[in-house]
Enzyme design. Structure first.
Site, short mmCIF file in Angstrom:
data_model
loop_
_atom_site.label_atom_id
_atom_site.label_comp_id
_atom_site.label_asym_id
_atom_site.label_seq_id
_atom_site.Cartn_x
_atom_site.Cartn_y
_atom_site.Cartn_z
N ALA A 11 9.68 -5.59 -10.74
CA ALA A 11 8.84 -5.80 -11.92
C ALA A 11 7.58 -4.93 -11.85
CB ALA A 11 8.47 -7.27 -12.07
N ALA A 14 8.49 0.62 -13.85
CA ALA A 14 9.83 0.97 -14.33
C ALA A 14 10.57 -0.29 -14.78
CB ALA A 14 10.61 1.69 -13.23
N GLY A 15 10.52 -1.32 -13.96
CA GLY A 15 11.26 -2.54 -14.27
C GLY A 15 10.75 -3.20 -15.55
N PHE A 114 -5.89 17.29 -11.48
CA PHE A 114 -5.15 16.68 -10.37
C PHE A 114 -4.40 17.75 -9.61
CE2 PHE A 114 -3.75 12.60 -8.67
CZ PHE A 114 -4.79 11.79 -9.10
N GLN A 229 6.94 12.06 0.72
CA GLN A 229 5.63 12.67 0.54
C GLN A 229 4.57 11.99 1.41
OE1 GLN A 229 3.09 12.19 -3.25
NE2 GLN A 229 3.71 14.33 -3.23
N HIS A 231 0.71 11.63 1.67
CA HIS A 231 -0.48 11.81 0.84
C HIS A 231 -1.63 12.23 1.75
CE1 HIS A 231 -3.80 10.86 -1.84
NE2 HIS A 231 -2.95 10.63 -2.82
N LEU A 241 -4.75 3.91 0.45
CA LEU A 241 -4.99 5.14 -0.29
C LEU A 241 -6.41 5.31 -0.79
CD1 LEU A 241 -3.08 7.37 -1.03
CD2 LEU A 241 -2.80 6.33 -3.26
N GLU A 244 -6.21 10.69 -5.00
CA GLU A 244 -6.40 12.13 -5.16
C GLU A 244 -7.48 12.39 -6.22
OE1 GLU A 244 -2.71 14.20 -5.25
OE2 GLU A 244 -3.52 15.77 -6.53
N ARG A 275 0.15 17.96 -2.77
CA ARG A 275 -0.08 17.05 -1.65
C ARG A 275 0.59 17.50 -0.35
NH1 ARG A 275 0.74 11.47 -5.09
NH2 ARG A 275 -1.33 11.50 -6.02
N HIS A 341 3.70 8.17 1.57
CA HIS A 341 3.24 7.70 0.28
C HIS A 341 4.36 7.50 -0.74
CE1 HIS A 341 0.55 7.08 -3.03
NE2 HIS A 341 0.91 8.17 -3.66
N GLU A 372 10.73 4.83 -8.51
CA GLU A 372 10.73 5.47 -7.19
C GLU A 372 12.04 5.28 -6.44
OE1 GLU A 372 7.34 4.53 -4.77
OE2 GLU A 372 8.04 5.76 -3.10
N ARG A 383 6.53 15.56 -5.10
CA ARG A 383 6.05 15.09 -6.39
C ARG A 383 4.56 15.41 -6.57
NH1 ARG A 383 3.04 10.98 -7.77
NH2 ARG A 383 3.24 9.73 -5.88
N LEU A 389 3.76 7.66 -12.03
CA LEU A 389 3.62 6.63 -13.07
C LEU A 389 4.39 7.07 -14.30
CD1 LEU A 389 -0.16 5.57 -12.81
CD2 LEU A 389 1.84 4.42 -11.87
#
Lengths: 569, 313, 297
Positions: A11, A14-15, A114, A229, A231, A241, A244, A275, A341, A372, A383, A389
Site C-alpha cells: 500500500a 504504486a499499490g 536533481f 543503487q 545513495h 537518508l 539528494e 547517484r 537505497h 520498486e 535510477r 516516485l
C-alpha cells in the site's frame, strides 16, 4: 476464504495508485504488512520528476534522454518514452487529488534541480514529497472505502498458482496469526524493494524482498537483481537518508581534507552527478584514506546555504541531523556514507505491468507488478533521483488499467484452500520445530555485512565468490535458528524470520547476477572489469531458479531513440 | 548498564500486563529503537512492537517512554535515561494494548475517517495544476507533516476522560482541508467540527504539541480551525459563544468579566444550561467568590478599544 | 527585587484571595510588585481563537507598559504566563510580525522592544536568590504538611517556552514546598490538565479530569494541593463538590494558591490570606500545622 475481484499486495504509492484505478469498477482488497501511511514511499524526500517546465523550459525528450543516460543505456526505451510522457499528467492528477506541493510565486508547482537531470524537474513538497503523495493517495482510498478494503498488518506468504494463471494469495493476519487464502481474479504486487539485505541501507525494516521472492518461488525469473543503487548521502553508520535535495539546493560534498572531491570525478555536474557516480566517488575517497578523520565517512556541507533556505526547503533534513546525530546542518557539516537505497531490478513486467515468465514475453496470467518490486525496465542500470516516485505512480496506474482489462467479466479461478493454507501452516511449524542452535540475529548481521563488503559499491570476482559461499553457509545455519515466540498474537519474531529467509534468497540472486556480469554499468561496478562492455553485456539478466541452482539467461534491451554512448558528466 | 523496564502484555498467556526488566549497555549513538531491537534480537525475541522506517517518517514506532509518547527511532537512548539509569517503556495511551507495546489503532483511524480526510475540490480540475500561492501553501504546510503516529492521541488529556473526542491527530488533519485554498467545503467542515467531540472539546493542555514529532503541532491547528469557525459565523455552540463573550468582555473593559462569561457561553436562551450553572454560582456566592458586580475597566481602556477597532474586531 | 505585577483577571475577580495572598507573600519576601493597572487581559488563549493578531497586539501592549518602567513582568497565573510567553515567542520569531504589531501599538504610544522578561511567581522563587530569600524569612515552617503541586499546563507546554528545567518532570514547585518546610508529594497528575478550559463546553470531561487529578493526589497521600494557576484553582476547588469520583468516596482535599502556601510559612494567618473564602474548607491545614507545631514545642 476471502474473496476480492482484485487483491493488491503493498500500500505504498504504486499499490494505492493502482487501487484507485481498479476500484472504479471492481472490488479491491489492499494488503499491507504495515499501514498505508507507514509505507516506505513516504520516506522519499526530494521530489517527483516531470517535465512541467514550471521554472525552466523542459521537454519529455530531455527527461527521457537524462533517464536513459543515467541508466547507462540499459533502460528499455519504449517503456521510458511512455513513462516520461505520462509524467506531467500524473503529477497534475496528484495535485487535483489534493496532494500538497510547494509552489512558485505564481502559484504553480515548484520544481528543483536533481542529480542527473539536466533541467529543474523535481516537483516537491518541501523535503517530504513521498510523504505528501502517500497521504494524498491514502486520503483518496479513505474516500473510496466502500470499494476498497484495506488489510492493515497482514502478511503475504505466497501466490496461488494454477498452471499459467494466478488465482490469489495466501496471507496471514499479523495481529491474530490466522492464515487465510484470498481468492482473486487478479493479483498485483507492489511490494517495494529489498535494501535490507545490506548492512548500511536507507530502507525501512519492511524492505525485505517478500514480493520478489514469492514471485521467484512460483517460477518467475528475476530481472537485473545485480543493479542496486547506493545513495550517496546516508547518515553515517545508520544509513537513513539525507535527501539528494540537499545537493539539489546547492550542498557540497567534502572529503577529510575539506576538498570538493567531485571535481575529480564529474567536473561538469559536480555534486549533482547521478547517484552511482557520486556514491563511487565517495567510496573511492574513503578507500584512499581521505574520509573524514580517516573513517568511512564524507561531509555533506550545507552551511553556505544559510538558515533561511535550509528552514524553508530542507527543514526535515535539518531535524533528522539534530535528532539522530546531534548535528545542526546550519552550523556544521553532516557525516554521510553511501547507503543501499533502491533496487533497479525485480519482477520482470512489460509496459502494462503484466508479469513475464521468460525473455519472450510469456505472461503469467492474472499477475501484475508495479513500483520498486517490478523491473519494467525504465531505470536501466541506475535510477535517477525523483524518478522512483514517478515510476510508482505511472506504473501503479497502468497496472490498475491492465488489471481492469484482464479481470473485467472474468470468473474466479480454482483454489484448493486447504492445501494452500496447509503449505503456509507447515512453514510456520517448520520454523517452530528447528533445533535452535543458531541465532537469527547473527545470521542476519553476517548476511548484511557480507553483502555490504563483498557485493556493495565495488565488486570483483573474488569477493563475489566468497560472498556466495558465505550466503550458502548462512542458509544452512538458517535452518537451525532459535525461536523464542511461538504464540500467534502479534508475533513479530516469526515474521522477521520469514523475512530473513526471503532476504537470504534475494542476496544470492544479487550476488550471482553480479558475478556473471563482467562489466561495470550504472550501479553495478566491477573493479576487475571497470569498463562498460556493450558487446557482451548490453542486455538484461534474467535469473531463474532450477533444481540445480540459479541459472542466468539474458533478455535484449529495447533501444529506440538514443544509441548507447559514453556516459560522462 | 541501563535497565529497561518494559510493560509486557500477552493475553494468550496471562490476562494482566506486568513489568519486566532488561539490562543493556546502550551503544553510543543508539536510538531508543536500536535499544529495543538489541533487547528483542539478543535477549527476548517475544517482545513485540511496531517499527519500520527508522527515520521518523512512517510513524510506526510510537511508544511511551518514561510516561510520555514519542517515536522510538527519533530519540537517543542515552538521552532518555533517568537518574536511576532506567528507561520505562509502555504502550501508547488511550488505545487498547494488543500485545506488549502494540496497541489497537482502530479508534484512531475511525476518527480520522470521520473528518472526511480528503479534498473536496471547488470545481472540475483545470488541465494543469490548480494555482495555490506559497502563502496559501504555508497554511497547510505544517498540518500536512503529520505522520499519524498516534503520539498526540496517546497523551491527549481530553481523550483520557472522553472517548467521543475526535482527538488531536484527526483535528490536525481536518485543518489540512479547512485551510486548503482548493477545498470547497470549508463551511460544512467547520460546522461539523464545532459539534460535540470536535474542536471545542480540546482542553488546551498542549500535550499534543509537546508529543508531536513533526511540525504538525495539533493544538495550534485546532486553534486555527476555531478562528475559521468564528470567522464563518459558526457561533451556535458553547465554545464559540465562550470565545465571543470572552473577547467582547476584553473589548469593553480590557478585562474578563467572569459574571457574564458563564451564562453567555451556555447561551442566554438555554434554560437547562443556565440552571446547570446555579449550583456553582450559589457556592461561590456564599463564599464571597462572586466577582464584583460592577466590573471595573483597566486604566487606558480606550487604547485597548482602539486596537480592537483597528483590527476590525 | 522589583517586578511589574501582571495580576490577570481571575485574581481580581473570582479568586480575589490570590491577589490578597500575593500581596502578603511579596510583602513577607521583600519583593516590590508594581501592579500593571493599564495592562489588559492576556486573552487566556481564548481571544486568540477569535483573532491571533488581536491577542498578540494586546499582550505586546502590556509588555510595553512594563518596558517603560524598566521592569520584568511577574505573573501569578499559569495561563497568563503561558499565553504571554506565546505572544513573546511569536513576536521574537519574526521581525515582520513584530513590526506589524508595533505599527498597531504606535498610536497608543506603545512599542515592544523585547527587553522585558516574563516570569511566573514560582519561577522567581525557584531561583538561587529567591530560595535564599525564602529560607531566610520563613517564620512558621510547614512541618508535617504533605503538599501536592498542580503546575497548570500553560507553564509547562510547549516546553520550549517553559521556564521549568524539565517540564515533563518539573521539581521547582516541590523544591519550594520543601524549602517551606512541607513534604512534597509527587504524583503523575501534577503536570496534567485541570479541565477548566472546557468546563463550559464539556462539563463531564472537565470534571473527569479534575476528579482524576484530585483522586491521584489523595491516593498519593497529599493533605493539600497547591497550584500556580487560579483557573486550576477554580476547577479543583470550586467544582470539587460536583465531582462524582470524590463524592462516592466521601473525600475532599483543600486547594491553595501557591502564594497562600508561601505566605502561611512567612507567618500570615489563613484569614489574612482569604483561605476562608475557598469552597473546600482549608481547616484541615490549620489543624495539621498547629498539631505539628504543638508537638514540636
Amino acid at each position: 476464504m476471502i474473496e476480492h475481484d482484485v487483491v493488491i499486495v503493498g500500500a505504498g504509492l504504486a499499490g494505492m495508485r493502482c487501487a484507485l484505478e481498479v476500484c472504479k469498477e471492481l472490488d479491491v482488497g489492499v494488503l499491507t504488512k504495515v499501514y498505508p501511511s507507514r509505507s516506505h514511499s513516504g520516506a522519499a524526500q526530494g521530489g517527483i520528476a516531470a517535465s512541467l517546465g514550471n521554472s525552466e523550459p523542459d521537454s519529455w525528450e530531455e527527461h527521457m534522454y537524462d533517464t536513459v543516460k543515467g541508466g547507462d543505456f540499459l533502460n528499455d526505451q519504449d517503456a521510458v518514452e511512455e513513462y516520461v510522457k505520462a509524467a506531467p499528467r500524473v503529477i497534475y492528477e496528484l495535485e487535483h487529488m489534493g496532494c500538497v506541493f510547494s509552489r512558485t510565486p505564481e502559484g504553480k508547482i515548484a520544481q528543483r534541480a536533481f542529480g542527473g537531470h539536466s533541467k529543474p524537474r523535481a516537483c516537491f513538497s518541501a523535503d517530504r514529497t513521498g510523504h505528501a503523495i502517500l497521504h494524498a493517495l491514502h486520503e483518496q482510498l479513505m474516500k473510496n472505502s466502500k470499494s476498497v478494503k484495506i488489510y492493515n498488518e497482514w502478511y503475504m506468504h505466497s501466490l496461488v498458482i494454477d498452471g499459467d494463471r494466478c488465482n490469489g494469495v495466501v496471507v496471514s493476519n499479523i495481529q491474530t496469526g490466522e492464515v487465510e487464502v484470498i481468492r482473486a481474479k487478479a493479483v498485483v504486487f507492489a511490494t517495494g524493494g529489498y535494501g535490507r539485505v545490506f548492512k548500511i541501507t536507507s530502507n525501512a525494516f519492511a524492505g525485505t524482498a517478500d514480493g520478489v521472492m514469492a514471485a521467484f518461488e512460483v517460477g518467475i525469473p528475476i530481472e537485473d537483481p545485480e543493479f542496486v543503487q547506493f545513495h550517496p548521502s546516508g547518515l553515517y553508520r545508520q544509513g537513513i537518508l539525507f535527501s539528494e535535495a540537499a545537493r539539489g539546493e546547492g550542498g557540497y560534498l567534502l572529503n577529510g581534507k575539506g576538498e570538493r572531491f567531485m571535481e575529480a570525478y564529474a567536473p561538469s555536474r559536480m555534486e549533482l552527478a547521478p547517484r552511482d557516480i557520486v556514491a563511487r566517488a565517495e567510496q573511492s575517497e574513503m578507500d584512499a584514506g581521505r574520509g573524514v578523520n580517516g573513517e568511512d565517512c564524507i561531509h555533506l556541507d550545507l552551511r553556505h546555504l544559510g538558515e533561511a533556505r535550509i528552514m524553508e526547503r530542507l527543514p526535515q533534513i535539518r531535524q533528522l541531523g539534530i535528532d539522530f546525530i546531534g548535528v545542526d546542518c546550519i552550523t556544521d557539516p553532516l557525516p554521510i556514507q553511501p547507503t543501499a537505497h533502491y533496487s533497479m531490478g525485480g519482477i520482470p513486467v512489460d509496459k502494462g505491468c503484466h508479469v513475464q515468465l521468460d525473455s519472450e514475453g510469456t505472461r503469467m496470467n492474472g499477475f501484475f507488478a508495479a513500483g520498486e518490486c517490478a523491473c519494467v525496465s525504465v531505470h536501466g542500470g541506475n535510477r535517477l533521483g525523483t524518478n522512483s516516485l514517478l515510476d510508482a505512480v505511472v506504473f501503479g496506474e497502468r497496472a490498475g488499467k491492465s488489471v481492469l482489462e484482464y479481470a473485467r467479466g472474468k470468473d474466479f479461478g480454482n483454489v484448493n484452500e486447504g492445501q494452500e493454507k496447509a503449505r503456509v501452516l507447515k512453514k510456520f511449524e517448520d520454523i517452530f520445530q528447528r533445533d535452535g542452535s543458531e541465532s537469527y540475529n547473527d545470521i542476519r548481521n553476517e548476511m548484511k555485512e557480507v553483502m555490504m563488503t563483498k557485493c556493495g559499491v565495488f565488486r570483483d570476482e573474488e569477493r563475489l565468490k566468497a560472498c556466495i559461499e558465505t550466503l550458502k553457509d548462512l542458509k544452512v545455519r538458517f535452518q537451525k535458528g532459535k525461536v523464542t515466540d511461538k504464540g500467534k498474537l502479534f508475533n513479530t519474531e516469526i515474521y522477521e524470520i520469514i523475512e530473513l529467509g526471503n532476504m537470504l534468497g534475494m542476496a544470492s540472486l544479487i550476488a550471482t547476477a553480479a558475478l556473471r556480469r563482467q562489466e561495470s554499468r550504472g550501479g553495478h561496478f566491477r573493479t576487475d572489469f571497470p569498463k562498460r562492455d556493450d558487446d557482451k553485456f548490453l542486455h538484461h539478466s534474467m535469473v531463474y531458479g532450477t533444481p540445480d541452482g540459479l541459472e542466468i539467461k539474458t533478455k535484449p534491451v529495447v533501444i529506440t531513440k538514443y544509441q548507447p554512448e559514453e556516459r560522462k558528466y | 548498564m541501563a535497565t529497561f523496564r518494559i510493560k509486557r502484555f500477552n493475553p494468550e498467556k496471562q490476562p494482566e500486563p506486568y513489568f519486566e526488566e532488561f539490562q543493556l549497555d546502550i551503544p553510543h549513538g543508539a536510538t531508543l529503537l536500536d535499544c529495543m531491537n538489541e533487547i528483542k534480537w539478543k535477549l527476548d525475541g517475544s517482545l513485540s512492537y511496531r517499527m519500520s522506517c527508522r527515520s521518523a517518517i512512517c510513524g510506526s514506532c510510537a511508544v511511551k517512554a518514561n510516561g510520555h509518547a514519542l517515536l522510538a527511532c527519533q530519540r537517543q537512548g542515552e538521552h532518555l535515561l533517568q537518574d536511576d539509569d532506567t528507561i520505562t517503556l509502555e504502550p501508547l495511551g488511550n488505545m487498547k494494548p494488543v500485545k506488549d507495546l502494540v496497541v489497537d489503532f482502530t479508534p484512531f483511524w475511525d476518527k480520522v475517517n470521520k473528518i472526511k480526510p480528503y479534498l473536496e475540490p471547488k470545481e472540475e480540475p483545470p488541465e494543469k495544476e490548480r494555482q495555490q500561492s506559497p502563502e496559501q501553501f504555508r497554511l497547510i504546510d505544517d498540518s500536512s507533516t503529520c505522520i499519524m503516529c498516534g503520539a498526540c492521541y496517546s497523551d491527549c488529556n481530553t481523550l483520557e476522560v472522553d472517548d467521543n473526542f475526535l482527538g488531536p491527530a484527526a483535528l490536525a488533519k481536518a485543518q489540512r482541508f479547512v485551510s486548503d485554498s482548493r477545498d470547497s467545503k470549508t463551511m460544512q467542515r467547520v460546522q461539523d467540527l464545532s459539534e460535540p467531540g470536535g474542536i471545542w472539546d480540546c482542553t488546551h493542555c498542549a500535550e499534543c504539541v509537546e508529543r508531536c514529532p513533526k511540525p504538525a503541532r495539533p493544538f495550534d491547528r485546532i486553534k486555527e480551525i476555531m478562528t475559521v469557525a468564528l470567522e464563518k459565523g459558526v457561533h451556535n455552540n458553547n465554545g464559540a459563544r465562550h470565545a465571543l463573550s470572552f473577547t467582547n468582555s476584553v473589548k469593553r473593559s480590557g478585562l474578563l468579566n467572569e459574571n457574564r462569561i458563564a451564562p453567555e457561553s451556555v447561551g442566554i436562551f438555554n434554560i437547562p444550561g443556565l440552571l446547570g450553572l446555579i449550583p456553582i454560582g450559589l457556592r461561590m456566592l456564599l463564599k464571597g467568590k462572586i466577582p464584583p458586580i460592577f466590573h471595573k475597566s483597566i486604566e487606558e481602556v480606550d487604547d485597548v478599544k482602539r486596537i480592537f477597532k483597528e483590527l476590525n474586531q | 527585587m522589583k517586578f511589574a505585577l501582571f495580576t490577570g483577571c481571575v485574581a481580581k475577580g473570582a479568586t480575589r484571595e490570590l491577589m490578597l495572598s500575593t500581596t502578603k507573600a511579596a510583602e513577607g519576601l521583600g519583593f516590590e510588585f508594581v501592579e500593571m493597572k493599564a495592562a489588559s487581559c492576556c486573552g487566556a488563549g481564548v481571544v486568540s481563537e477569535k483573532s491571533p493578531l488581536l491577542a498578540d497586539a494586546l499582550n505586546a501592549r502590556s509588555f510595553s507598559i512594563a518596558e517603560k518602567q524598566n521592569l520584568d513582568i511577574v505573573t501569578i497565573c499559569s495561563t497568563c504566563q503561558g499565553t504571554l510567553k506565546k505572544t513573546e515567542a511569536y513576536l521574537n520569531e519574526s521581525k515582520e510580525y513584530k513590526e506589524k504589531v508595533n505599527d498597531i501599538l504606535e498610536e497608543g504610544g506603545h512599542q515592544y522592544n523585547g527587553k522585558t522578561k516574563i516570569k511566573h511567581f514560582a519561577n522567581i522563587l525557584a531561583t538561587e536568590e529567591g530560595m535564599a530569600r525564602l529560607k531566610a524569612r520563613i517564620k512558621k515552617p510547614l512541618t508535617g504538611l504533605k503538599v501536592a503541586a498542580f503546575y497548570g499546563c500553560y507553564v509547562l507546554r510547549p516546553s520550549e517556552r517553559s521556564d521549568y528545567e524539565n517540564p515533563d518532570n518539573p521539581t521547582e514547585m516541590e523544591d519550594i514546598f520543601a524549602a517551606l518546610g512541607a513534604t512534597p508529594v509527587y504524583y503523575p497528575s501534577r503536570v496534567k490538565c485541570c479541565g477548566f478550559p472546557i468546563v463550559m463546553m464539556n462539563k463531564d470531561a472537565s470534571l473527569g479530569m479534575s476528579g482524576n487529578a484530585l483522586q491521584d493526589a489523595i491516593d498519593n497521600g497529599a493533605d493539600v494541593i497547591a497550584t500556580g494557576c487560579p483557573l486550576c484553582h477554580l476547577s479543583l476547588d470550586s467544582y470539587q463538590p460536583e465531582i462524582e469520583l470524590l463524592q462516592k468516596k466521601n473525600q475532599s482535599i483543600p486547594i491553595l494558591h501557591l502564594p497562600q502556601l508561601v505566605a502561611l510559612a512567612l507567618g500570615y494567618t489563613p484569614t489574612q490570606l482569604g483561605m476562608d473564602t475557598h469552597i473546600v474548607s482549608t481547616l484541615k491545614i490549620n489543624q495539621i500545622l498547629s498539631g505539628s507545631s504543638a508537638s514540636a514545642h
